[in-house]
Structures are given as C-alpha cells and as structure tokens.
Write a protein that holds these residues in place. Structure first.
Motif, PDB file in Angstrom:
ATOM      1  N   LEU A 248       0.843  -1.195   0.000  1.00 36.91           N
ATOM      2  CA  LEU A 248       0.000   0.000   0.000  1.00 36.91           C
ATOM      3  C   LEU A 248       0.876   1.242   0.000  1.00 36.91           C
ATOM      4  CD1 LEU A 248      -3.210   0.629   2.084  1.00 36.91           C
ATOM      5  CD2 LEU A 248      -1.412   2.372   2.000  1.00 36.91           C
ATOM      6  N   LEU A 249       0.624   2.136  -0.930  1.00 35.19           N
ATOM      7  CA  LEU A 249       1.305   3.429  -0.989  1.00 35.19           C
ATOM      8  C   LEU A 249       0.379   4.493  -0.433  1.00 35.19           C
ATOM      9  CD1 LEU A 249       3.554   5.397  -1.919  1.00 35.19           C
ATOM     10  CD2 LEU A 249       2.388   5.479  -4.154  1.00 35.19           C
ATOM     11  N   ASP A 250       0.825   5.176   0.615  1.00 34.72           N
ATOM     12  CA  ASP A 250       0.088   6.322   1.160  1.00 34.72           C
ATOM     13  C   ASP A 250       0.801   7.574   0.673  1.00 34.72           C
ATOM     14  OD1 ASP A 250      -1.642   7.933   2.604  1.00 34.72           O
ATOM     15  OD2 ASP A 250      -0.531   7.710   4.482  1.00 34.72           O
ATOM     16  N   ILE A 251       0.296   8.144  -0.413  1.00 31.52           N
ATOM     17  CA  ILE A 251       0.979   9.257  -1.046  1.00 31.52           C
ATOM     18  C   ILE A 251       0.529  10.582  -0.421  1.00 31.52           C
ATOM     19  CG2 ILE A 251      -0.697   9.492  -2.946  1.00 31.52           C
ATOM     20  CD1 ILE A 251       1.842  10.042  -4.742  1.00 31.52           C
ATOM     21  N   GLY A 252       1.494  11.464  -0.182  1.00 33.83           N
ATOM     22  CA  GLY A 252       1.197  12.676   0.558  1.00 33.83           C
ATOM     23  C   GLY A 252       0.889  12.340   2.002  1.00 33.83           C
ATOM     24  N   CYS A 253       1.726  11.483   2.595  1.00 37.17           N
ATOM     25  CA  CYS A 253       1.403  10.888   3.889  1.00 37.17           C
ATOM     26  C   CYS A 253       1.568  11.841   5.058  1.00 37.17           C
ATOM     27  CB  CYS A 253       2.269   9.655   4.124  1.00 37.17           C
ATOM     28  SG  CYS A 253       4.040  10.016   4.326  1.00 37.17           S
ATOM     29  N   GLY A 254       2.218  13.002   4.849  1.00 38.84           N
ATOM     30  CA  GLY A 254       2.488  13.873   5.982  1.00 38.84           C
ATOM     31  C   GLY A 254       3.331  13.134   7.003  1.00 38.84           C
ATOM     32  N   ALA A 255       2.950  13.213   8.278  1.00 35.44           N
ATOM     33  CA  ALA A 255       3.699  12.530   9.341  1.00 35.44           C
ATOM     34  C   ALA A 255       3.106  11.169   9.671  1.00 35.44           C
ATOM     35  CB  ALA A 255       3.753  13.397  10.587  1.00 35.44           C
ATOM     36  N   GLY A 256       2.172  10.683   8.851  1.00 36.70           N
ATOM     37  CA  GLY A 256       1.805   9.286   8.928  1.00 36.70           C
ATOM     38  C   GLY A 256       0.564   8.884   9.687  1.00 36.70           C
ATOM     39  N   LEU A 257      -0.400   9.784   9.858  1.00 34.19           N
ATOM     40  CA  LEU A 257      -1.629   9.382  10.555  1.00 34.19           C
ATOM     41  C   LEU A 257      -2.306   8.211   9.852  1.00 34.19           C
ATOM     42  CD1 LEU A 257      -3.350  12.733  11.615  1.00 34.19           C
ATOM     43  CD2 LEU A 257      -1.837  11.269  12.937  1.00 34.19           C
ATOM     44  N   ALA A 258      -2.483   8.321   8.554  1.00 32.02           N
ATOM     45  CA  ALA A 258      -3.116   7.237   7.797  1.00 32.02           C
ATOM     46  C   ALA A 258      -2.152   6.076   7.595  1.00 32.02           C
ATOM     47  CB  ALA A 258      -3.620   7.751   6.459  1.00 32.02           C
ATOM     48  N   SER A 259      -0.882   6.368   7.374  1.00 26.86           N
ATOM     49  CA  SER A 259       0.100   5.303   7.144  1.00 26.86           C
ATOM     50  C   SER A 259       0.136   4.329   8.312  1.00 26.86           C
ATOM     51  CB  SER A 259       1.489   5.915   6.938  1.00 26.86           C
ATOM     52  OG  SER A 259       1.541   6.748   5.811  1.00 26.86           O
ATOM     53  N   GLU A 260       0.184   4.862   9.527  1.00 25.88           N
ATOM     54  CA  GLU A 260       0.218   3.987  10.701  1.00 25.88           C
ATOM     55  C   GLU A 260      -1.061   3.164  10.813  1.00 25.88           C
ATOM     56  OE1 GLU A 260       1.381   5.431  14.452  1.00 25.88           O
ATOM     57  OE2 GLU A 260       3.284   6.283  13.765  1.00 25.88           O
ATOM     58  N   ALA A 261      -2.196   3.777  10.511  1.00 22.16           N
ATOM     59  CA  ALA A 261      -3.470   3.056  10.600  1.00 22.16           C
ATOM     60  C   ALA A 261      -3.529   1.910   9.600  1.00 22.16           C
ATOM     61  CB  ALA A 261      -4.632   4.022  10.378  1.00 22.16           C
TER      62      ALA A 261
ATOM     63  N   GLY B 131       4.936   5.126   3.175  1.00 20.81           N
ATOM     64  CA  GLY B 131       4.446   6.492   3.307  1.00 20.81           C
ATOM     65  C   GLY B 131       5.365   7.425   2.540  1.00 20.81           C
ATOM     66  N   LEU B 132       4.808   8.116   1.555  1.00 14.21           N
ATOM     67  CA  LEU B 132       5.609   8.978   0.677  1.00 14.21           C
ATOM     68  C   LEU B 132       5.199  10.426   0.833  1.00 14.21           C
ATOM     69  CD1 LEU B 132       7.677   9.042  -1.780  1.00 14.21           C
ATOM     70  CD2 LEU B 132       5.635   9.115  -3.228  1.00 14.21           C
ATOM     71  N   ASP B 133       6.171  11.313   1.009  1.00 15.84           N
ATOM     72  CA  ASP B 133       5.884  12.735   1.087  1.00 15.84           C
ATOM     73  C   ASP B 133       7.111  13.514   0.648  1.00 15.84           C
ATOM     74  OD1 ASP B 133       3.436  14.286   2.815  1.00 15.84           O
ATOM     75  OD2 ASP B 133       5.196  15.479   2.291  1.00 15.84           O
ATOM     76  N   ALA B 134       6.900  14.666   0.033  1.00 16.68           N
ATOM     77  CA  ALA B 134       8.003  15.497  -0.420  1.00 16.68           C
ATOM     78  C   ALA B 134       8.576  16.362   0.688  1.00 16.68           C
ATOM     79  CB  ALA B 134       7.543  16.388  -1.577  1.00 16.68           C
ATOM     80  N   SER B 135       7.853  16.489   1.795  1.00 12.20           N
ATOM     81  CA  SER B 135       8.319  17.305   2.907  1.00 12.20           C
ATOM     82  C   SER B 135       9.235  16.480   3.805  1.00 12.20           C
ATOM     83  CB  SER B 135       7.131  17.826   3.718  1.00 12.20           C
ATOM     84  OG  SER B 135       7.557  18.344   4.955  1.00 12.20           O
ATOM     85  N   SER B 136      10.512  16.823   3.830  1.00  8.36           N
ATOM     86  CA  SER B 136      11.443  16.090   4.684  1.00  8.36           C
ATOM     87  C   SER B 136      11.101  16.282   6.156  1.00  8.36           C
ATOM     88  CB  SER B 136      12.879  16.555   4.406  1.00  8.36           C
ATOM     89  OG  SER B 136      13.032  17.937   4.653  1.00  8.36           O
ATOM     90  N   ALA B 137      10.555  17.457   6.503  1.00  8.47           N
ATOM     91  CA  ALA B 137      10.173  17.709   7.894  1.00  8.47           C
ATOM     92  C   ALA B 137       9.043  16.781   8.316  1.00  8.47           C
ATOM     93  CB  ALA B 137       9.761  19.167   8.073  1.00  8.47           C
ATOM     94  N   ALA B 138       8.063  16.582   7.431  1.00 11.04           N
ATOM     95  CA  ALA B 138       6.946  15.688   7.744  1.00 11.04           C
ATOM     96  C   ALA B 138       7.417  14.242   7.856  1.00 11.04           C
ATOM     97  CB  ALA B 138       5.858  15.820   6.685  1.00 11.04           C
ATOM     98  N   ILE B 139       8.284  13.816   6.951  1.00 13.69           N
ATOM     99  CA  ILE B 139       8.798  12.452   6.994  1.00 13.69           C
ATOM    100  C   ILE B 139       9.610  12.225   8.268  1.00 13.69           C
ATOM    101  CG2 ILE B 139      10.439  10.861   5.924  1.00 13.69           C
ATOM    102  CD1 ILE B 139       7.728  10.957   4.532  1.00 13.69           C
ATOM    103  N   THR B 140      10.401  13.209   8.663  1.00 12.95           N
ATOM    104  CA  THR B 140      11.156  13.112   9.914  1.00 12.95           C
ATOM    105  C   THR B 140      10.214  12.959  11.102  1.00 12.95           C
ATOM    106  OG1 THR B 140      13.020  14.387   9.057  1.00 12.95           O
ATOM    107  CG2 THR B 140      12.762  14.300  11.453  1.00 12.95           C
ATOM    108  N   ALA B 141       9.127  13.746  11.103  1.00  8.79           N
ATOM    109  CA  ALA B 141       8.149  13.656  12.188  1.00  8.79           C
ATOM    110  C   ALA B 141       7.488  12.284  12.206  1.00  8.79           C
ATOM    111  CB  ALA B 141       7.096  14.754  12.036  1.00  8.79           C
ATOM    112  N   GLY B 142       7.197  11.731  11.030  1.00  4.67           N
ATOM    113  CA  GLY B 142       6.594  10.408  10.954  1.00  4.67           C
ATOM    114  C   GLY B 142       7.529   9.332  11.481  1.00  4.67           C
ATOM    115  N   ARG B 143       8.783   9.406  11.114  1.00  2.00           N
ATOM    116  CA  ARG B 143       9.759   8.417  11.582  1.00  2.00           C
ATOM    117  C   ARG B 143       9.951   8.524  13.093  1.00  2.00           C
ATOM    118  NH1 ARG B 143      13.882   9.596   6.562  1.00  2.00           N
ATOM    119  NH2 ARG B 143      13.020   8.035   5.099  1.00  2.00           N
TER     120      ARG B 143
END
Length: 249
Positions: A67-80, A90-102
C-alpha cells in the motif's frame, strides 16, 4: 476540512509553496489539539471507509499487500493502514513531515501483528521512474493540492497492480465548501491555518470521474463525509468532503 501534504514539484505534483506550508506544521502533526486537529477528527472515518473497500491485507499466500500512502504527511493514515496489516510505504516530499513520521513511529512502535511501515521523502515521479507497483494507493486530501489532477491520477494508475484500488478523498467545489471548508474553517473558526486550501482547486465528483476514466479507472463507490457532534460520519451528501474508491476493471 483536511490537511495533507503531497508529492514533489513536477507534472501533476504540488508546488514548492504547498510543500513549505505543510512542512512548517510538521512538528505538530501528531498533536490532536494542534493545527492538524481536523485531520485527527476525520481519520477514523476515512480509514474505516477505506478498509471496507479494500481487499484483505494479506493475499492468498499470506503475504502483506503493498500500500502506498501518497502525501502521507507525518503518517496518521500510514500507521493506521500498517496496523490493519498492509505493507505500507508512506511517501511525502516534505522532509520535515517524513522526519516527524519516523520519530513518531520510533517512539510509538506499532503493535504486534501490524504490517511493515517505511517512510520515504520523494515524489510520485520518483516511484514511477523506478517502476514501483502497489496493490493499493491512498491519496487522502492530496489531489486538490496538485497542479494537474488528471496527470496526477494517471501517474497513480501506472503504479497500480492489476485489480488494484485507489482511495481518494477530497473536497467538492461548491458554495457550501467555500463557506464551510475555506471561509469557516480558516477565517472564522480558525480550525486550519489561513491559506491551507484554494477553493478553485477543489474537485467535483464528476471531474474526478472524468480524471479516472482518462487514467483507465472508474469510480466503484463514493460517499460524503460530514462532521457532527458525535464525530465524522458517512453520508450521501457529497457537498463538501467526499471519499471515493477507484478501480481498474
């Protein structure tokens, strides 16, 4: 009334200003009382509706579907989706959002029995160039932020395995959505930061259907999402927020 980041600049992708706007909010993405509180409020409905329209997370061989969650932000849907058992990217162009998700995943590990979850900073174009394929793609409150919705949906369709499903949630371009999701949410109630949405980029269900046909897909089901005192609920009212299942026959 939803916040979500999307993919990187390029054909069918969001602009740098969109990425910058959501990157500024990344450190409070998981705060249910913060600027993402509308996202938290509606997430249970979106995920529940999505899971009801997806195949089981494990295929006939016991392998987790991708499953690809595109525009995942910090992962609310990805984790679910991972908790449901899917193998999630979980894919996002914002490195800040990806860092927050990780960081959130590191501090709040998924329960036993969850599927794998990995985050990637990048764009849909990157995955297409690599020939990546998925069984399910979720694009939740993303398509209204891209520069070319039709090209964006075509891009997602190229990454979809035969028989796969795309879940899209977005906002209808109506006078009600202008009043509620734009003026009301951003300027009156201050539920969202001012400038989060551009009403003219909202997408009607008929437009989404046209984009789907152009991408070789069809809308298999569609439902409205409306807020209430008891939380968000599914509705036949598509006038503001709605969610759709797109499939390739």
């Amino acid at each position: 009334m939803q916040l979500h980041d999307s993919s990187a600049p390029g054909p069918g992708s969001v602009s740098p200003s969109e990425i910058a706007r959501f990157s500024e909010l990344a450190d409070r993405w998981w705060d249910p009382a913060g600027p993402m509180r509308p996202l938290h409020a509606m997430n249970e409905l979106r995920i529940g509706w999505s899971l009801a329209h997806l195949p089981p997370p494990l295929d006939g061989h016991g392998v987790a579907r991708r499953l690809l969650d595109i525009g995942c932000g910090a992962g609310l849907a990805s984790e679910a989706f991972a908790r449901a058992g899917f193998d999630v990217t979980g894919l996002d162009a914002s490195s800040a959002a990806i860092t927050a998700g990780r960081q959130h995943l590191r501090h709040h590990p998924l329960p036993e029995g969850s599927g794998p979850l990995s985050y990637r900073c990048g764009s849909a174009e990157d995955l297409c160039a690599e020939g990546a394929r998925f069984d399910v793609i979720s694009a939740l409150e993303v398509i209204e932020h891209v520069t070319d919705p039709s090209a964006f949906l075509q891009m997602l369709a190229t990454m979809l395995n035969p028989g796969g499903t795309i879940i899209v949630s977005t906002m209808n371009r109506t006078l009600r959505s202008l009043a509620m999701a734009k003026i009301g949410a951003e300027y009156v109630l201050r539920l969202l930061p001012v400038g989060t949405h551009e009403w003219r980029k909202f997408i009607t269900p008929s437009e989404l259907g046209g984009y789907a046909v152009h991408a070789g897909l069809r809308i298999a089901d569609i439902a409205g999402m409306v807020p209430g005192l008891g939380g968000w609920r599914e509705s036949r009212d598509l006038g503001v927020n709605y969610i759709a299942q797109l499939v390739r026959d």
